[in-house]
Motif scaffolding. Structure first.
Motif: not given
Lengths: 325, 441
Positions: B264-270, B275-280
């Motif tokens: 969730d933190d990663l998704g909300n961050g992107f 964030i420029a690049l996000n493996l998700d």
């Protein structure tokens, strides 16, 4: 004919006695139980069912390789292996040490802040009830929600604290509140203190209300400064209340789990690992319930130690005040 | 009175008519599972629960009834299943399962290959069926919730000519959407402007970081475990993989709190545009492009997962599915429900909202459906390409437990509490002790 045996008058009499007798009398007569035991029996049965049997079962399982996912392992006796593993594991003792640190820092901070709050509120002449209610607000939140709240507040990227500090020009870096070894423990202690200071506040306030006015007035007449009055009159009267709050909160903090689980889950790199995050993960995520129970039993000594310590302190404080033991 | 009589006589006539109809055509055919009640423990959450709206259709067709007795996220379900196994309360019938968790419950679920026709099983993506099979037992049928990660990026970054020129001058190769993890690292460091903007981010704790590390080890040409499940990650490939995470952290190209982040933190961050690049995961595709939820909506590009130095794409994958318990009284009815919830129609319904299917025919269907939507087409193409070489977690019941031993050591290396060598040695020793203690080898 042989099927019908008329009962003798003596047997019939006994039957009638039993029919009219109180069932408790029958139980005591048949089992020859003393009345006090019969009276205590409901409590003993309930306590056995909900406390004693689970306690004995968990103690037994700590000597087995019991895994939740393999019920048959409950019968695999491995002696003291789990205890040896726990007491020789540096990670376990590190978590133990962190729990003691959390306990020592959080309890003292809560006591000091709770005392200050209580003293300030006791001086207020108008709106004291409203202030007392407001002081209790943090206690009304579930610890899980408090954990989520502070996890967001201390988030390094989108958190409230960093954004405020950056907007005010205090810093231009993202402070890793929940990552840095010292800051992460600080953040957890902050959350604990925020949510529970009011426990101390309320108990100490009750103590302040109970203090007799005579010794305070006598101190004033004898020329004591306000600090001397507080140090030598008010504080000794408050100590029993402080120790009660300490005993209650020490048990609470020693089993700290929810706030830490949500905020850091014991990490990163075990920097905030406490006893119960370690034990919870071992028991319920790794399913190693035997080992988790062994760690739990070692940890219980921590709780017992603090309880005995604070009750001894409480007794001596009461003795000093002439309140008996 | 007249009305009452009329009513009564109408009722009598109706009853007589039904009786006549029954006499004429024989008793109506009983539904297949009339009177059967299937108790189910299912994963909850908006993304998963839309499918459950189809359950009444199955109930109407079979005469059975479904009683959902628990609905929780998978981590909570996992704890509940373990408690059920311990308490012996496993007579409920259908449970949500996940490929990363399935190997932990060797006694809980029955072999579905005895209950589901072979030609039905053949309609699923076979890599998923393989990952759902443990010790020859097919323990779950996959639903349309296949997960593998692709690279989301902010498109406008790659349209900036000045940035491209500066990048090429610094790194000596053209600036483009990265195809390798080395390029991701270079670009992430190049983009980073902490605390306002970061090059990338990664999940930093629990199974999540071990999964990310696992796929990076594979992309570097190594493996996490040997065939006997002894640890194999304390190798040159394993060290290179961990060094990638360490370098990004040291360069401040990832948020300082990344070791505390989960999905969730990663998704909300992107979505916050920092964030420029996000493996998700694929489930975020809609969220990232939703103007109500995401600052980067309309500016999202999706590329296949980059490759490591061995020329292999990262592709740690997993999928949700349904299983039938060994102690279920009516396994046929339970298997029928599982079959229904994973059939073509169900997968079409579920994948319409974004998640990836696990049936070959439904992959074709969703691609066809998305052909007029360029973003959806781009998403599907990127995930399809990544899925082609995806791999599941190692099939050991000690996977989760091993990850709990590995992740604190990975974090220790990232946060410089230990060197990469020390961290991997400690993690390897801990996993080795676990496997020895459990008699794995």
């Amino acid at each position: 004919m042989g099927l019908h045996h008329p009962t003798s008058p003596i047997i019939r009499l006994k039957c009638m006695e039993l029919f009219h007798a109180d069932p408790r009398d029958i139980l005591m007569k048949r089992l020859k139980l003393p009345p006090w035991l019969v009276l205590l029996m409901p409590a003993i049965i309930i306590l056995s069912a909900v406390v004693l049997i689970p306690l004995l079962l968990s103690l037994y399982s700590s000597f087995t390789s019991y895994r939740l996912t393999r019920p048959d392992s409950l019968f695999n006796w491995i002696g003291t292996f789990n205890y040896e593993k726990a007491v020789t594991d540096a990670k376990f003792w590190a978590a133990f040490g962190r729990t003691v640190l959390l306990l020592a820092v959080a309890l003292n901070l809560e006591m000091l802040l709770g005392l200050s709050l209580a003293l300030m509120i006791s001086k207020v002449t108008r709106g004291q009830r409203a202030l007392r209610t407001m002081m209790m607000f943090p206690m009304m939140f579930s610890p899980i929600l408090v954990g989520f709240q502070f996890k967001f507040i201390f988030n390094d990227n989108v958190g409230l604290v960093n954004n405020a500090l950056q907007s005010l020009g205090v810093t231009d870096t993202a402070i890793p509140w929940l990552v840095d070894g010292k800051l992460a423990m600080f953040s957890i202690i902050f959350a604990e203190v925020w949510t529970s200071t009011s426990v101390f506040g309320i108990l100490i306030l009750a103590g302040l209300y109970a203090i007799p006015r005579d010794p305070l007035e006598a101190a004033k007449v004898d020329g004591c400064t306000p600090f001397q009055s507080f140090r030598f009159v008010t504080l000794p009267f408050l100590m029993p209340f402080i120790y009660i709050a300490m005993a209650i909160r020490s048990l609470d903090v020693a089993r700290a789990y929810d706030i830490v689980q949500i905020m850091t889950n014991g990490g990163p790199a075990r920097r905030t690992e406490l006893l119960w995050t370690l034990i919870g993960r071992t028991g319920y995520v790794d399913a190693r319930m035997g080992y988790a129970n062994a760690m739990g039993y070692v940890s219980i000594f921590l709780a017992i130690f603090f309880t005995i310590y604070f009750f001894k302190k409480l007794q001596s404080a009461r003795k000093e005040l002439g309140m008996g033991v | 009175m007249k009305t009452l009589l009329c009513g009564a006589s109408r009722a009598a006539i109706a009853t007589a008519s039904i009786a006549a109809a029954v006499c004429a055509f024989g008793p109506a055919q009983a539904a297949e599972f009339d009177g059967v009640t299937i108790e189910a423990k299912l994963i909850g959450g908006q993304q998963y629960e839309a499918l459950y709206a189809r359950i009444p259709e199955w109930e109407a067709a079979t005469g059975a009834r479904v009683n959902v007795i628990s609905i929780k996220n998978h981590f909570e379900l996992d704890k509940e299943f373990k408690s059920d196994i311990a308490a012996g309360t496993t007579s409920w019938c259908v449970g949500s399962n996940h490929s990363s968790f399935a190997s932990q419950y060797p006694t809980l679920y029955t072999d579905l290959s005895d209950l589901i026709a072979e030609d039905v099983v053949a309609e699923f993506v076979q890599a998923n069926i393989k990952a759902a099979t443990f010790d020859g037992k097919l323990v779950m049928l996959p639903r349309a919730q296949f997960d593998v990660s692709a690279l989301y990026y902010q498109k406008d970054i790659y349209e900036d000519a000045e940035k491209a020129k500066a990048f090429e001058a610094k790194f000596g190769y053209p600036f483009a959407v990265p195809e390798t993890w080395t390029e991701v690292k270079d670009q992430a460091i190049f983009f980073a402007d902490p605390p306002n903007f970061y090059g990338t981010q990664y999940a930093g704790k629990d199974e999540a970081i071990v999964g990310r590390y696992y796929e990076m080890v594979v992309a570097e040409g190594g493996k996490l475990f040997n065939d006997d499940f002894s640890p194999a990650f304390n190798s040159e490939e394993g060290k290179r993989a961990l060094q990638w995470f360490v370098d990004l952290y040291n360069a401040k190209a990832v948020p300082a709190g990344t070791t505390n982040y989960l999905w969730d933190d990663l998704g909300n961050g992107f979505a916050s545009g920092t964030i420029a690049l996000n493996l998700d995961w694929p489930g975020w595709a809609g969220f990232f492009n939703d103007p109500a939820a995401s600052i980067v909506a309309g500016n999202v590009g999706v590329a296949p997962a980059p490759k490591g130095s061995a020329g292999v794409r990262t592709g740690w994958s997993g999928f949700h599915g349904f299983s039938v318990t060994q102690d279920c009284e009516n396994k046929e009815a339970a298997a029928s429900l599982v079959d229904f919830l994973t059939n073509e129609e169900s997968q079409k319904v579920e994948s319409a909202a974004g998640p990836l299917p696990s049936r070959t025919a439904v992959w074709d269907y969703v691609s066809e459906q998305a052909k007029d939507d360029p973003y959806r087409s781009e998403v599907l193409a990127a995930f399809k390409e990544t899925a082609a070489t995806a791999f599941a977690v190692p099939p050991t019941p000690f996977w989760i437990e091993a990850t709990n031993l590995i992740y604190p050591e990975l974090q220790a290396a990232i946060l410089a509490d230990k060197t990469v060598d020390e961290a991997l040695q400690d993690a390897s020793d801990a996993v080795n002790d676990l496997m020895l203690e459990e008699g794995v080898y």
